[in-house]
Design an enzyme around this catalytic site. Sequence first.
Site, short mmCIF file in Angstrom:
data_model
loop_
_atom_site.label_atom_id
_atom_site.label_comp_id
_atom_site.label_asym_id
_atom_site.label_seq_id
_atom_site.Cartn_x
_atom_site.Cartn_y
_atom_site.Cartn_z
N HIS A 9 0.92 -1.20 0.00
CA HIS A 9 0.14 -0.09 -0.09
C HIS A 9 0.88 1.17 0.03
CE1 HIS A 9 0.73 -1.10 4.32
NE2 HIS A 9 0.54 0.11 4.51
N HIS A 37 0.89 5.38 1.24
CA HIS A 37 0.23 6.23 1.95
C HIS A 37 0.57 7.53 1.00
CE1 HIS A 37 0.55 4.26 5.96
NE2 HIS A 37 1.36 3.24 5.13
#
Length: 138
Positions: A101, A103
């Site tokens: 992922h 940010h």
Amino acid sequence: MRDENCIFCRIANGEIPSATVYEDEWFRVILDMGPASKGHALILPKEHFKDVCDLDEVYASKVLLLGGRIGSAMKKTLGCTGFNLVQNNGESAGQTVFHFHLHVIPRYEDGEVMVAWRPGHAEAEELKEIAKQIKAGL
């Protein structure tokens, strides 16, 4: 491929509700429930990849452009003056969920200092040796 035991796979594919700011066939972008700043978002691939080393070329070619797009939207709408794109790989680097992922963290004037380090010093010979070691691993 998806991992049915992975919470980010389940969120990315809509099985668990989230505050979604963007979705397409490849990614879901959600607001982080433990934000570093107002608007902190996570770009989650809908397929499971443990970290950036596991990420396939299709997703890799799309995620940075999406990060820029989300960050630009944050600047237009939230009043932030910049943003960080942060991606952690491995527990020692701060990765807590082992699903790749990215940010997107909005930064505000006079906001809290984060994602910073003090520059160190290295001699030219030391840099050459380190470069040699890394090249050997490619």
